[in-house]
Design a protein around this motif. Structure first.
Motif, mmCIF file in Angstrom:
data_model
loop_
_atom_site.group_PDB
_atom_site.id
_atom_site.type_symbol
_atom_site.label_atom_id
_atom_site.label_comp_id
_atom_site.label_asym_id
_atom_site.label_seq_id
_atom_site.Cartn_x
_atom_site.Cartn_y
_atom_site.Cartn_z
ATOM 1 N N CYS A 180 0.849 -1.195 0.000
ATOM 2 C CA CYS A 180 0.000 0.000 0.000
ATOM 3 C C CYS A 180 0.883 1.243 0.000
ATOM 4 O O CYS A 180 1.879 1.311 0.728
ATOM 5 N N HIS A 195 0.140 4.024 1.156
ATOM 6 C CA HIS A 195 -0.070 4.867 2.337
ATOM 7 C C HIS A 195 1.034 4.583 3.350
ATOM 8 O O HIS A 195 2.001 5.324 3.413
ATOM 9 N N LEU A 196 0.936 3.487 4.072
ATOM 10 C CA LEU A 196 1.972 3.190 5.070
ATOM 11 C C LEU A 196 2.575 1.799 4.908
ATOM 12 O O LEU A 196 3.229 1.302 5.820
ATOM 13 N N GLY A 197 2.340 1.187 3.768
ATOM 14 C CA GLY A 197 3.080 -0.033 3.467
ATOM 15 C C GLY A 197 2.441 -1.355 3.823
ATOM 16 O O GLY A 197 3.106 -2.391 3.733
ATOM 17 N N CYS A 198 1.180 -1.376 4.223
ATOM 18 C CA CYS A 198 0.526 -2.667 4.493
ATOM 19 C C CYS A 198 0.324 -3.431 3.183
ATOM 20 O O CYS A 198 0.486 -2.876 2.107
ATOM 21 N N CYS A 245 -6.935 -2.257 1.240
ATOM 22 C CA CYS A 245 -5.920 -2.319 2.287
ATOM 23 C C CYS A 245 -6.615 -2.456 3.648
ATOM 24 O O CYS A 245 -7.485 -1.649 3.984
ATOM 25 N N CYS A 289 -5.435 -1.890 6.561
ATOM 26 C CA CYS A 289 -4.939 -1.019 7.638
ATOM 27 C C CYS A 289 -5.761 0.260 7.816
ATOM 28 O O CYS A 289 -6.239 0.542 8.897
ATOM 29 N N HIS A 290 -5.924 1.047 6.733
ATOM 30 C CA HIS A 290 -6.660 2.317 6.871
ATOM 31 C C HIS A 290 -7.688 2.484 5.769
ATOM 32 O O HIS A 290 -8.170 3.590 5.536
ATOM 33 N N GLY A 291 -7.963 1.400 5.042
ATOM 34 C CA GLY A 291 -9.088 1.425 4.108
ATOM 35 C C GLY A 291 -8.832 1.943 2.707
ATOM 36 O O GLY A 291 -9.794 2.238 1.992
ATOM 37 N N SER A 292 -7.593 2.049 2.283
ATOM 38 C CA SER A 292 -7.376 2.469 0.896
ATOM 39 C C SER A 292 -7.875 1.385 -0.055
ATOM 40 O O SER A 292 -7.705 0.195 0.206
ATOM 41 N N PRO A 299 -6.760 6.890 2.232
ATOM 42 C CA PRO A 299 -5.701 7.897 2.342
ATOM 43 C C PRO A 299 -4.473 7.677 1.449
ATOM 44 O O PRO A 299 -3.561 8.498 1.474
HETATM 45 S S1 FES Z 1 -1.364 1.336 4.927
HETATM 46 FE FE1 FES Z 1 -2.902 0.953 3.470
HETATM 47 S S2 FES Z 1 -4.392 2.438 3.919
HETATM 48 FE FE2 FES Z 1 -2.866 2.830 5.389
#
Ligand code: FES
Length: 158
Positions: free
Chosen positions: A79, A81-84, A97, A99-102, A114
């Protein structure tokens, strides 16, 4: 202590100093290098992939192989965003994703959440043997560029 013993001790210490300096210099010639595994891998025969997203290499290489009617691309499952690691939801035709819904389209474009940019595509080539060779060290995510070789491997099924 006799004069001879004193001189002997002095020369010994000097010799020890030069030996330690030489050892440190020799060690300097072998820097600490971390040898990482190659970022390139053989994803197998192109003919073995169906149209759509394959998660075959997700666990081992963190890559999705996507077959379109005209060829292949490979995406790094990270991802932006933060790498999930997003999951592929075939019934919804999107990556999500946890983690935060991307959310991303099959092309890797962001459609929710995000994440600041599209998913990264890796270099992918079709070898003369018919195997797909993926190189995760070479990445692109700009629309227009990512659809061209070496980030896209044209393939026409026989
Ligand atoms: S790491 Fe994927 S949305 Fe935050």
């Amino acid at each position: 202590m006799s004069r001879g013993d004193f001189l002997w001790a002095g020369w010994s210490m000097l010799a020890a100093f030069f030996a330690a300096s030489a050892a440190a210099g020799a060690r300097f010639m072998f820097p600490n290098v971390i040898y990482e595994p190659s970022q390139k891998f053989n994803a197998g025969q192109a003919s073995g992939y169906d149209l759509g997203v394959s998660t075959k290499w997700l666990n081992e290489q963190r890559v999705w192989i996507v077959r379109t009617p005209s060829g292949f691309y490979a995406m790094w499952a990270r991802c932006t965003h933060l790498g999930c690691t997003p999951n592929w939801w075939g019934d919804q035709n999107r990556f999500k994703c946890p983690c935060h819904g991307s959310n991303y389209t099959m092309d890797g474009d962001v459609i929710a959440g995000p994440a600041p940019m599209p998913l990264w595509r890796t270099k992918v080539m079709l070898a003369p043997t018919g195997d797909l060779i993926v190189d995760k060290a070479i990445l692109e995510n700009k629309p227009g560029k990512r659809e061209e070789p070496p980030y896209f491997a044209p393939y026409a099924a026989a």
